[in-house]
Design an enzyme around this catalytic site. Structure first.
Site: not given
Length: 387
Positions: A129-132, A164, A247, A366, A368
């Protein structure tokens, strides 16, 4: 969500199959690949996943027309519960089977479905997964990776992080900014990109738990075909959010069973070393036991009712904080023995659990971010000031 007679028969079928197949070399994989141990016996677990596929135990909830078994929600829950109870190894194809596959079924073209779904079901193509990104972690709308159409291909430049198991993947699904001058949720595209090409570099990130499950992925003129955009170009935010909705599906019930096994093992350790005689430790373990049942019931309710999307934020807050606290209790149970390691930084299972669970409240959104979602979208509170 109680078992019918048919469900009980299905539960027995799953349990019997696992008992008959988790034997020989596969028996040695029991419990492998847990929290903080994703690199453990990877090739052997991949062979197990392919064994599952060959016997029809992958993608069980997918519609039959897309290669799945079309099993009911309750049957999917039963499978994941029995899988976890059998102590079967952690799967290596989660991102493909549980995230990208359902996303392609919901948003992909027939050609994309025909090209990629069979490989996911058979576990012959692995995905990451290429998100962050360095400046777009939980705040995904800050994505800066760029994509442009050139000579019938998307050309991609940028960097992803915390990817990951990218070192084992064949493909990556990428959120990239495809409209120059766009900001936040606008102008993003959801692209399917092959990793085996000169324009992609993967660098492992060494972790406190040892090994490099996470990676940085650098794109320098990486390319993918123009038709490998899922949904409309520039409208990828909706696809990305749709994927995140998958997810936290039925596999979360298996996660709860895994948590139960960890808690039971910790209770056994506390009895053996006398830590259970400490009233504070005993109280914390009893509280963890009650809270885990609450998490399970909340997950069942979420799956059995029509819930608002924000329910996923509640679930994430519950299990992530519970699991992190379990790691802390494990250190209390170990006492002074938990403060040192063996030669060469040889962590035991509880030390590794403690270190890994520090990340539970960060990855996947997160705490938050989850609290902001609930505050703004459920309680109607003013939006947090953003720079």
């Amino acid at each position: 969500m109680s078992d019918t007679e048919a469900d009980r028969a299905f539960r027995a079928e799953v349990r019997n199959w696992l008992e008959e197949n988790l034997v020989g070399e596969f028996a040695e994989l029991k419990g492998k690949g847990g929290s903080g141990r994703d690199l453990e016996a990877h090739d052997e677990r991949l062979a197990w996943d392919r064994h599952l596929a060959a016997h029809g135990w992958t993608c069980i909830g997918w519609p039959v027309e897309h290669g799945g078994r079309g099993l009911s929600l309750m049957q999917q829950v039963i499978f994941h519960e029995e899988y976890a109870r059998s102590n079967a190894p952690h799967r290596v194809n989660h991102l493909g089977e549980e995230l990208l596959g359902p996303t392609l079924i919901a948003f992909g073209t027939p050609e994309q479905q025909q090209r990629f779904l069979p490989g996911i079901r058979a576990v012959t193509e692995l995905w990451c997964q290429g998100y962050s990104e360095p400046n777009a972690g939980s705040d995904l709308a800050n994505v800066a990776t760029k994509a442009r159409l050139e000579d019938g291909e998307w050309v991609i430049d940028g960097q992803k992080v915390w990817t990951s198991l990218a070192q084992f993947a064949d493909w990556i699904f990428v959120i990239a900014r495809s409209e120059p001058g766009s900001a936040k949720h606008q102008g993003l595209s959801f692209l399917l990109v092959p990793l085996d090409q000169d324009g992609v570099e993967i660098r492992g990130i060494e972790q406190l738990t040892t090994g490099a499950e996470f990676n940085e992925v650098f794109f320098t003129g990486a390319r993918t075909a123009a038709d490998l955009v899922v949904g409309e170009p520039g409208k990828g935010w909706g696809v990305a959010m749709g994927l995140l909705g998958f997810e936290r599906g039925v596999s979360t019930l298996g996660q709860q069973v895994g948590f139960r096994r960890e808690l039971d093992a910790l209770l056994d350790l506390a009895r053996e070393n006398g830590a259970l005689d400490d009233p504070i430790v005993r109280d914390r373990l009893a509280r963890a036991d009650a809270e885990l049942e609450v998490i399970r019931l909340n997950a069942l309710r979420t799956l059995s009712e029509e819930q608002a999307p924000q329910q996923a934020s509640i679930a994430k807050l519950l299990w992530a904080n519970w699991h992190r606290t379990l790691g802390e209790i494990a250190m209390d149970v170990l006492g002074p023995d938990g403060l040192g390691t063996g030669p060469g930084y040889d962590l035991d299972e509880w030390q590794r659990l403690f270190l890994f669970t520090r990340s539970d409240t960060i990855y996947g959104g997160s705490d938050e971010i989850q609290r902001n979602i609930l505050a703004e979208r459920v309680l109607g509170l003013p939006r947090e000031a953003r720079n």
